[in-house]
Scaffold this motif. Structure first.
Motif, short mmCIF file in Angstrom:
data_model
loop_
_atom_site.label_atom_id
_atom_site.label_comp_id
_atom_site.label_asym_id
_atom_site.label_seq_id
_atom_site.Cartn_x
_atom_site.Cartn_y
_atom_site.Cartn_z
N GLN A 96 15.94 4.87 -1.57
CA GLN A 96 15.65 5.59 -0.33
C GLN A 96 16.06 4.74 0.86
OE1 GLN A 96 11.40 6.28 0.58
NE2 GLN A 96 11.92 8.43 0.91
N THR A 97 16.68 5.37 1.85
CA THR A 97 16.90 4.72 3.13
C THR A 97 15.78 5.14 4.08
OG1 THR A 97 18.31 6.51 3.93
CG2 THR A 97 19.39 4.66 2.80
N GLY A 98 15.59 4.35 5.16
CA GLY A 98 14.52 4.70 6.07
C GLY A 98 14.41 3.74 7.23
N CYS A 99 13.24 3.70 7.84
CA CYS A 99 13.02 2.86 9.02
C CYS A 99 11.63 2.23 8.95
CB CYS A 99 13.19 3.66 10.31
SG CYS A 99 12.15 5.14 10.38
N TRP A 100 11.42 1.24 9.82
CA TRP A 100 10.22 0.42 9.80
C TRP A 100 9.53 0.39 11.17
CZ3 TRP A 100 8.53 -1.93 5.34
CH2 TRP A 100 9.44 -2.09 4.31
N ARG A 106 7.35 8.42 0.33
CA ARG A 106 7.70 8.56 1.74
C ARG A 106 7.24 7.40 2.61
NH1 ARG A 106 6.43 13.64 5.87
NH2 ARG A 106 7.55 12.75 7.65
N ARG A 107 5.96 7.02 2.55
CA ARG A 107 5.43 6.01 3.46
C ARG A 107 4.70 4.93 2.68
NH1 ARG A 107 1.44 7.91 7.05
NH2 ARG A 107 1.95 6.22 8.49
N LEU A 108 5.04 3.65 2.97
CA LEU A 108 4.41 2.50 2.33
C LEU A 108 4.17 1.43 3.38
CD1 LEU A 108 6.71 3.69 0.14
CD2 LEU A 108 5.63 1.95 -1.28
N ARG A 109 3.28 0.52 3.04
CA ARG A 109 2.96 -0.60 3.94
C ARG A 109 3.17 -1.90 3.19
NH1 ARG A 109 -3.04 -2.17 6.17
NH2 ARG A 109 -2.43 -3.64 7.82
N ALA A 135 5.38 -14.01 8.07
CA ALA A 135 4.25 -13.10 7.96
C ALA A 135 4.69 -11.76 8.52
CB ALA A 135 3.03 -13.62 8.73
N CYS A 136 4.10 -10.68 8.01
CA CYS A 136 4.48 -9.37 8.52
C CYS A 136 3.40 -8.34 8.20
CB CYS A 136 5.82 -8.90 7.95
SG CYS A 136 5.81 -8.61 6.16
N ASP A 137 3.41 -7.27 8.97
CA ASP A 137 2.63 -6.07 8.70
C ASP A 137 3.55 -4.91 9.07
OD1 ASP A 137 0.90 -3.94 8.46
OD2 ASP A 137 -0.78 -4.96 9.43
N LEU A 138 4.19 -4.32 8.08
CA LEU A 138 5.27 -3.37 8.30
C LEU A 138 5.01 -2.08 7.54
CD1 LEU A 138 8.20 -5.90 7.74
CD2 LEU A 138 7.51 -4.92 9.95
N THR A 139 5.28 -0.96 8.19
CA THR A 139 5.13 0.35 7.56
C THR A 139 6.50 1.01 7.44
OG1 THR A 139 2.89 0.64 8.41
CG2 THR A 139 4.07 2.63 7.72
N TRP A 140 6.78 1.45 6.24
CA TRP A 140 8.06 2.10 5.91
C TRP A 140 7.91 3.62 5.95
CZ3 TRP A 140 13.12 1.41 4.39
CH2 TRP A 140 13.71 2.47 3.67
N GLU A 192 0.84 -1.18 0.00
CA GLU A 192 0.00 0.00 0.00
C GLU A 192 0.89 1.24 0.00
OE1 GLU A 192 -2.48 -0.23 3.44
OE2 GLU A 192 -3.22 -2.26 2.96
N VAL A 193 0.64 2.15 -0.91
CA VAL A 193 1.34 3.43 -0.93
C VAL A 193 0.51 4.41 -0.09
CG1 VAL A 193 2.23 5.31 -2.34
CG2 VAL A 193 2.32 2.95 -3.19
N ILE A 194 1.01 4.72 1.10
CA ILE A 194 0.29 5.60 2.02
C ILE A 194 0.53 7.06 1.65
CG2 ILE A 194 0.00 6.26 4.44
CD1 ILE A 194 1.04 3.42 5.15
#
Length: 367
Positions: free
Chosen positions: A146-150, A98-101, A112-117, A92-94
């Motif tokens: 892009q670098t980032g966090c989760w 910048r922010r994705l899921r 399994a995961c549910d992660l937001t970038w 999902e592009v939130i």
């Protein structure tokens, strides 16, 4: 072939969105993500791709944890290109750029995961990669990184991890264009010569106030097919800083194609030369089970059926001997000569000969 995207003013050619601007079978459009805990405890790599001229869409997630290589993968027939679901996977592009899921729903498989970038730097558009061999364009791609966090949750086997952004960092990219995908084509005049040859090295490095993006494809003759070295500041008001021609020194494990440590040098950087020491912490052999071309029965873009979902678990020690001949991803610690410490991806591949390190043919290891 109409889809929901055809209601938006996004068309680039006189075709519906479902159809690419080229009929080349190798046209693709894909996501790549990785995640790590800034240490050697766990390394996740995930991806999803669409291949409009092969009418397929696929996805994978791969985790190295406790000496095991876990993979869940899925493939389906491509329909509406706005639909990023593939079996248990969805993206999902939130907020664009910048922010994705990233979601992998629980199943009988081990991941399994549910992660937001969330991006730590503005998305950076890398140089176009274009390779023509014997008259045919085999690579013609664009990519931003892009670098980032989760944040979120991750399950690996019987373990569940609470992912928080101060500890769990990573890298992502989006690429599209033409590169080898799908069922393997006959090489014709190329014979055993690969399409991307020599050394590939790619390292997005995340530090507190900036990230360094380094990329190089160099042939055994020393020809550079693509290179990039840039500092991207976390402050979006500051322009990216190009660092000039990068240089490298790799130490490989004798008899293998595995990098044990590296020094990346930027002798022409504005403000003065500096170097970065790269120390791999944990390896993901992403060529095994994910579709990156090592196995004849599962390649990115290969038709598998209406919907197929599979999982596998391998011992890392069992796959290392042949995994080294594909793309190899490491989570790594990076330390600059000016004292900054960061973490990120140290990716490499050696295809065909690379005589600088004693690899005189497609199979030999470093001397």
């Amino acid at each position: 072939m109409l889809s929901s995207m055809d209601d938006y003013p996004l068309h680039q050619i006189a075709e519906v969105i479902r159809h690419a601007g080229t009929s080349d079978r190798n046209f693709y459009d894909r996501y790549y993500f990785n995640m790590h805990a800034c240490d050697d405890s766990l390394f996740l790599v995930a991806g999803m791709g669409q291949y409009p001229n092969l009418a397929t869409q696929d996805a994978f997630v791969c985790v190295t944890r406790g000496g095991k290589h876990h993979v869940v993968r899925a493939s389906r027939v491509l329909g509406d290109r706005m639909d990023t679901r593939v079996g248990p996977f969805r993206i999902e592009v939130i907020e664009g750029l910048r922010r994705l899921r990233l979601v992998v729903e629980p199943s009988e498989h081990t991941l399994a995961c549910d992660l937001t970038w969330e991006g730590a730097i503005p998305a950076y558009l890398e140089p176009r990669q274009r390779i023509r061999k014997y008259g045919r364009v085999v690579f013609d791609t664009m990519r931003f990184a892009q670098t980032g966090c989760w944040k979120g949750t991750l399950r690996v086997g019987d373990e569940t991890f609470t992912v928080t952004p101060e500890r769990w960092w990573g890298t992502r990219d989006r690429s599209w264009g033409v590169r080898p995908v799908g069922e393997q084509e006959h090489p014709g005049i190329r014979g055993n010569e690969g399409q991307l040859t020599g050394m590939w090295n790619y390292s997005p490095m995340q530090f507190r106030d900036f990230s360094l993006l380094y990329m190089l494809n160099e042939t055994t003759r020393g020809e550079r097919m693509i290179e990039e070295a840039v500092r991207v500041w976390s402050d979006p008001a500051r322009d990216p800083e190009h660092l000039g021609r990068p240089e490298y020194e790799h130490r490989l494990r004798a008899g293998t194609r595995m990098i044990e440590s590296s020094v990346l040098r930027f002798p022409h950087a504005p403000g003065g030369a500096f170097a970065v020491n790269a120390s791999p912490l944990l390896t993901a052999y992403i060529a095994i089970g994910t579709g990156y071309g090592m196995e004849p029965d599962w390649r990115h873009g290969m038709y598998q059926g209406d919907l197929v979902v599979q999982g596998l678990v391998r011992e890392v020690d069992e796959i290392a001997a042949y995994g080294q001949y594909g793309v190899v991803d490491h989570v790594a610690r990076f330390e600059t000569s000016t004292g900054e410490i960061g973490y990120g991806l140290h990716e490499h591949g050696f295809w065909g000969p690379f005589e600088k390190y004693g690899m005189n043919d497609a199979y030999s290891g470093a001397s």
